[in-house]
Design a protein around this motif. Structure first.
Motif, short mmCIF file in Angstrom:
data_model
loop_
_atom_site.label_atom_id
_atom_site.label_comp_id
_atom_site.label_asym_id
_atom_site.label_seq_id
_atom_site.Cartn_x
_atom_site.Cartn_y
_atom_site.Cartn_z
N GLU A 365 0.90 -1.28 -0.06
CA GLU A 365 -0.17 0.01 0.00
C GLU A 365 0.74 1.23 0.05
O GLU A 365 0.30 2.39 0.30
CB GLU A 365 -0.99 0.11 1.14
CG GLU A 365 -2.01 -1.23 1.11
CD GLU A 365 -2.78 -1.25 2.46
OE1 GLU A 365 -2.57 -0.42 3.39
OE2 GLU A 365 -3.70 -2.04 2.39
N GLY A 366 2.09 1.09 -0.30
CA GLY A 366 2.96 2.42 -0.28
C GLY A 366 3.24 2.95 1.02
O GLY A 366 3.71 4.18 0.91
N LYS A 367 2.94 2.32 2.32
CA LYS A 367 3.24 2.84 3.55
C LYS A 367 4.69 2.73 4.04
O LYS A 367 4.70 2.41 5.24
CB LYS A 367 2.20 2.48 4.35
CG LYS A 367 0.68 2.74 3.80
CD LYS A 367 -0.38 2.06 4.71
CE LYS A 367 -1.80 2.28 4.25
NZ LYS A 367 -2.71 1.79 5.10
N VAL A 368 5.76 2.79 3.25
CA VAL A 368 7.07 2.40 3.82
C VAL A 368 7.86 3.23 3.43
O VAL A 368 7.64 3.99 2.07
CB VAL A 368 7.57 0.86 3.43
CG1 VAL A 368 6.69 -0.40 3.82
CG2 VAL A 368 7.60 0.73 1.70
N ALA A 369 9.08 3.54 3.72
CA ALA A 369 10.24 4.57 3.63
C ALA A 369 10.92 3.88 2.38
O ALA A 369 10.79 2.79 1.72
CB ALA A 369 11.21 4.67 4.58
N VAL A 489 -1.32 -0.72 -8.92
CA VAL A 489 -0.33 0.50 -8.48
C VAL A 489 0.80 -0.38 -7.95
O VAL A 489 0.71 -1.33 -7.11
CB VAL A 489 -1.02 1.11 -7.20
CG1 VAL A 489 -0.28 2.20 -6.58
CG2 VAL A 489 -2.54 1.66 -7.70
N ALA A 490 1.87 0.10 -8.23
CA ALA A 490 3.18 -0.19 -7.82
C ALA A 490 4.06 0.78 -7.43
O ALA A 490 4.05 1.89 -7.89
CB ALA A 490 3.90 -1.09 -9.01
N THR A 491 4.86 0.54 -6.40
CA THR A 491 5.97 1.47 -6.05
C THR A 491 7.52 1.03 -6.01
O THR A 491 7.46 -0.30 -6.31
CB THR A 491 5.62 2.09 -4.31
OG1 THR A 491 5.64 0.69 -3.59
CG2 THR A 491 4.42 2.42 -4.10
N LEU A 492 8.42 2.08 -6.47
CA LEU A 492 9.70 1.76 -6.74
C LEU A 492 10.54 2.52 -6.02
O LEU A 492 10.20 3.56 -5.84
CB LEU A 492 9.69 1.85 -8.28
CG LEU A 492 9.27 0.91 -9.33
CD1 LEU A 492 7.90 1.36 -9.67
CD2 LEU A 492 10.01 0.94 -10.80
N ASP A 493 11.75 2.13 -5.69
CA ASP A 493 12.85 2.84 -5.09
C ASP A 493 13.55 3.55 -5.85
O ASP A 493 13.37 3.36 -7.07
CB ASP A 493 13.73 1.99 -4.03
CG ASP A 493 14.32 1.02 -4.51
OD1 ASP A 493 14.64 1.04 -5.71
OD2 ASP A 493 14.99 0.04 -3.93
N ALA A 494 14.58 4.31 -5.41
CA ALA A 494 15.49 5.00 -6.32
C ALA A 494 16.36 4.13 -7.52
O ALA A 494 16.76 4.80 -8.50
CB ALA A 494 16.07 5.97 -5.62
N ALA A 495 16.38 3.12 -6.93
CA ALA A 495 17.04 2.07 -7.86
C ALA A 495 16.25 1.27 -8.99
O ALA A 495 16.73 0.50 -9.71
CB ALA A 495 17.96 1.14 -6.99
N GLY A 496 14.93 1.71 -8.78
CA GLY A 496 14.01 0.98 -9.72
C GLY A 496 13.61 -0.52 -9.25
O GLY A 496 13.01 -0.97 -10.13
N ASN A 497 13.83 -0.69 -8.00
CA ASN A 497 13.27 -1.99 -7.43
C ASN A 497 11.81 -2.05 -7.10
O ASN A 497 11.47 -0.83 -6.55
CB ASN A 497 14.09 -2.36 -6.16
CG ASN A 497 15.54 -2.72 -6.57
OD1 ASN A 497 15.99 -3.36 -7.32
ND2 ASN A 497 16.46 -2.08 -5.83
N VAL A 498 11.18 -2.84 -7.28
CA VAL A 498 9.72 -2.83 -6.96
C VAL A 498 9.49 -3.06 -5.39
O VAL A 498 9.63 -4.16 -4.77
CB VAL A 498 8.86 -3.71 -7.83
CG1 VAL A 498 7.48 -3.82 -7.39
CG2 VAL A 498 8.97 -3.25 -9.25
N LEU A 499 9.00 -2.07 -4.81
CA LEU A 499 8.87 -2.17 -3.26
C LEU A 499 7.40 -2.80 -3.10
O LEU A 499 6.97 -3.69 -1.88
CB LEU A 499 8.82 -1.04 -2.72
CG LEU A 499 10.23 -0.15 -2.63
CD1 LEU A 499 10.05 1.45 -2.06
CD2 LEU A 499 11.27 -1.10 -1.96
N GLY A 500 6.45 -2.47 -3.66
CA GLY A 500 4.88 -3.14 -3.71
C GLY A 500 4.25 -3.06 -4.79
O GLY A 500 4.50 -2.32 -5.77
N TYR A 501 3.46 -4.32 -4.87
CA TYR A 501 2.65 -4.46 -6.13
C TYR A 501 1.30 -4.69 -5.78
O TYR A 501 0.92 -5.71 -5.00
CB TYR A 501 3.37 -5.74 -6.97
CG TYR A 501 2.60 -6.05 -8.18
CD1 TYR A 501 3.13 -5.53 -9.34
CD2 TYR A 501 1.58 -6.89 -8.14
CE1 TYR A 501 2.60 -6.02 -10.63
CE2 TYR A 501 1.16 -7.26 -9.59
CZ TYR A 501 1.40 -6.65 -10.64
OH TYR A 501 1.01 -7.30 -11.86
N ASP A 502 0.30 -3.99 -6.25
CA ASP A 502 -1.06 -3.98 -5.76
C ASP A 502 -2.07 -4.24 -7.27
O ASP A 502 -1.76 -3.38 -7.99
CB ASP A 502 -1.48 -3.06 -5.09
CG ASP A 502 -2.75 -3.14 -4.30
OD1 ASP A 502 -3.38 -4.73 -4.14
OD2 ASP A 502 -3.50 -2.34 -3.90
#
Length: 757
Positions: A365-369, A489-502
């Motif tokens: 859900e994108g609730k991480v740093a 909805v997906a979130t990525l970090d600065a290196a392009g790694n997927v943090l979360g996938y919904d």
């Protein structure tokens, strides 16, 4: 084909599976019942003797094999007898096929077992117990069905066992006659051969073998195969070339009458009035019959009437001229726009059923740093018709208290039940002949046309009746592939790694409607087909959640080639490409990074990409990787764009389907699946306005023409794994592969099917 069925018991058993997920009772710990010897005799001629429920041997050495699956172009009349011929050690040409009786040993166990909503990577105890139990329930149900790309997969065990057992019985008979040890005998090309050179033909041993004890029965190892794995010519090709093949529309019993239909144009509509006298004086016209009462809710064949005449043209002409008044029913205001709006509203409000989730839901859900980028997208797919080349048809005759039925059906058991109900007879008094099918694609899993035809034939005084739909009837009264809406909805970090996938999607449920129509089950519980291709992906996102919202559908829904995979693969593989782009990576490299624990998927992807090479100037490659029906497929589509036209020139299709029984058929099915999927990707859409289907024929529901079909190159990966499905898996990846190529060429992300610029 006839059989007695315990319908209430079947409903109880299957209802337990559908609602509870698995029927875990005391007998669940016991081994499944054998599938070698049935309760009904194998239909044999020419003095042949049955060695088990599948195999008979005649005095001339000819081998009869029961065929429980429908031939609709997928090659089962070649692939399945290969399994018996391999283990029996007879030439494939020696095998004669007969239609299997409706015996429970011929029920499709694999298809029902594969319907459980477990992730392919799940190796837990719950999955094992559920599959075991559903396999046992499926054996008790004995549903004879051709679908789910399951024919070879289901037959792999019982048909090989039938051949091997028959072979052991023949060896035992020869050894007894020679007063020798069975271990000193071998078999080859229809003979039992002793180590000292003596030999006896199978035909000469058939009578003794029928009562022989088989002793040890051993299946061959893949290293011993002589037929399996080697290309074999299609057994059904010559008859289709010379015109001897009998499809449903070719049936000609003596005294045949014909029927054409008029069906309510609006979903849920009804007959308000008919002026039969207006056509009864037309040439050849005999009667007008209202068949509405023979059909239940959500049937493709809506309420309507049929005109019976001496020729098809007379019936068709009179049906077109027949004055019919219709009531539009409760769905007169239904439109495609309204359907999508309902999907969107429910996705906003409902959480949906979680078919798969793993990892940290806060990350999903994108609730991480560490979130540097959020990518979201919404995709949609329309209703689709099946558009099989052979028009919907059925032939029936009610005579001497029986119903005689000739039908190109994928569901013989359901066809018999429908005929019995419409004809007012017991199921044991229905005699069914399954003809060849001029295309099935799931449409002929439903039996609305059978009920319709028998209801009309009941009014024909004992004469046989052939009912044929026009193309317009078929297109406007199908059981459609569901429309669907999916959000990612997906979130990525600065290196392009997927943090979360919904991923959450919405559509109607095919399975709920189908089993209510055919088994009277309640429309309840999850339906794997709604989310398959999304929840069961092999991409290794640490934190992921895949949900689906089932929406009640006024539109009749049916199984369409590759079912939920057909649109969910487009959604998922297109969004994976979006994530690759957002991560600043090539789509292939991005996928490779997500398949570190899936070597088979990675090998298939690499094989397709390597064969495809570099795209020629002015063209681009699009890639998609998808698993369905147990088979892994990677496709690389070579695409160009000229103005608004998307042109697909070449498709490289790499496949891992386990052991390749007949490589020729696998390549044919790959080509067929690509072209079928490409038709939907570029042209297919059924739309609704005022509760009616707007498309009527191929002018407004086009399919790919010969000059639009790409070159398809098929790579079959070597494997010793159990064979998996092949009739459908090449269809899902083509739409996203093309869409991803279009993005490379134009920078436009096409998120709706069909693909248009």
């Amino acid at each position: 084909m006839s059989a007695a069925k315990n319908t209430s018991r079947r409903r109880f058993l299957f209802g337990g599976v559908a609602v509870a997920g698995a029927l875990v009772v005391g007998w669940g710990a016991l081994p499944p019942r054998q599938r070698l010897r049935g309760a009904l005799p194998l239909p044999l001629t020419g003095g042949a003797l049955a060695l088990n429920g599948w195999v008979g041997v005649a005095p001339d050495g000819g081998v009869t094999v029961a065929m429980p699956r429908s031939e609709m172009g997928q090659g089962v009349h070649t692939a399945l007898p290969m399994l018996v011929a391999e283990e029996l050690d007879v030439p494939l040409a020696a095998i004669r096929l007969v239609q299997a009786p409706l015996d429970k040993i011929f029920g499709n166990v694999a298809m029902l077992r594969d319907g459980l909503p477990f992730h392919p990577d799940d190796d837990g105890r719950l999955k094992a117990v559920a599959q075991w139990t559903v396999g046992k329930v499926a054996r008790e149900l004995g549903l004879v069905i051709t679908g789910g790309s399951s024919s070879v997969k289901d037959a792999w065990g019982p048909m090989r066992e039938a051949g091997a057992t028959a072979r052991a019985m023949l060896v035992a008979a020869a050894a007894d006659q020679w007063r020798a040890r069975a271990a000193d005998c071998r078999t080859e090309d229809g003979f039992v051969i002793h180590a000292d050179g003596r030999r006896l033909a199978y035909g000469a041993l058939a009578a003794a073998a029928a009562t022989a004890r088989p002793g040890e029965v051993r299946l061959k190892t893949p290293r011993e195969f002589r037929l399996i794995g080697r290309p074999q010519a299609r057994r059904d090709t010559p008859s289709k070339v010379n015109g001897r093949a009998v499809f449903g529309i070719d049936v000609r019993p003596e005294g045949l009458l014909y029927a054409a239909v008029r069906m309510a144009p609006a979903l849920g509509g009804a007959v308000a009035g008919v002026d039969a006298n207006a056509v009864l004086t037309m040439p050849g016209v005999l009667r007008v019959v209202d068949f509405s009462a023979a059909l239940g809710p959500h049937a493709g064949a809506g309420a309507g009437v049929a005109v019976v005449a001496k020729t098809w043209w007379q019936a068709k002409s009179a049906a077109q001229a027949l004055p019919v008044r219709w009531t539009d029913g409760p769905h007169a205001g239904l439109s495609s726009a309204g359907v999508y709006a309902q999907f969107a509203a429910l996705l906003d409000k409902q959480a949906g059923h979680a078919y798969h989730q793993s990892g940290d839901m806060d990350a999903v859900e994108g609730k991480v740093a560490g979130v540097a980028k959020t990518v979201s997208a919404e995709y949609r797919a329309p209703y689709l018709a099946h558009a099989a080349m052979e028009p919907v048809n059925c032939t029936a005759q009610l005579r001497d208290g029986k119903v005689y039925l000739w039908a190109p059906t994928q569901s013989p058991g359901f066809a018999v039940q429908a005929a019995a109900a419409a004809g007012g007879v017991d199921v044991a008094d229905v005699v069914l002949q399954v003809t060849m099918l001029g295309g099935g694609f799931g449409r002929r899993l439903d039996v609305d046309m059978v009920a319709q035809c028998v209801a009309v034939a009941r009014q024909c005084g004992g004469a046989p009746l052939q009912m044929i739909w026009t193309r317009e009837d078929d297109t406007t009264h199908d059981v459609y592939r569901p429309a669907a809406l999916a959000r990612f909805v997906a979130t990525l970090d600065a290196a392009g790694n997927v943090l979360g996938y919904d991923n959450k999607s919405a559509s109607g449920s095919v399975s709920q409607q189908f089993f209510k129509r055919n088994l009277g089950l309640p429309e309840a519980g999850p339906d794997k087909t709604t989310a398959e291709g999304e929840f069961d992906m092999q991409y290794e996102f640490a934190n992921q959640r895949i949900r689906h919202v089932i929406v009640d559908s006024a539109v009749p829904l049916g199984y369409w080639r590759s079912v939920g995979h057909s649109h969910n693969a487009f959604f998922k593989e297109s969004f994976i490409d979006e994530l690759a782009h957002a991560a600043g990576q090539d789509g292939v490299a991005f996928r490779r990074g997500l398949l570190k624990r899936h070597p088979r998927h990675l090998a298939v992807l690499d094989a397709a990409v390597a064969r495809a090479g570099a795209a020629p100037e002015g063209r681009a490659h699009g890639v998609a990787l998808h698993q369905s029906f147990g088979t892994i497929v990677a496709q690389v589509a070579e695409v160009s764009v000229e103005g608004k036209e998307i042109r697909v020139h070449r498709v490289v299709c790499a496949i891992d389907c386990g052991i390749a029984v007949n490589p020729n058929i696998i390549a044919q099915q790959a080509e067929s699946g690509v072209v079928f999927g490409l038709s939907a990707a570029l042209y297919g859409a059924v739309t609704l306005k005022d509760g009616k289907v707007e498309q009527t024929n191929f002018h407004d529901y086009p399919v790919a023409r010969m000059n639009q079909a790409p070159i398809v190159e098929t790579i079959i990966m070597p494997s010793a794994e159990h064979p998996e499905g092949m009739g459908e898996p090449a269809t899902p990846p083509i739409a996203p592969a093309v869409a991803n190529a279009v993005f490379t060429l134009t920078g436009k992300r096409l998120r709706s099917l069909p693909l248009t610029l």
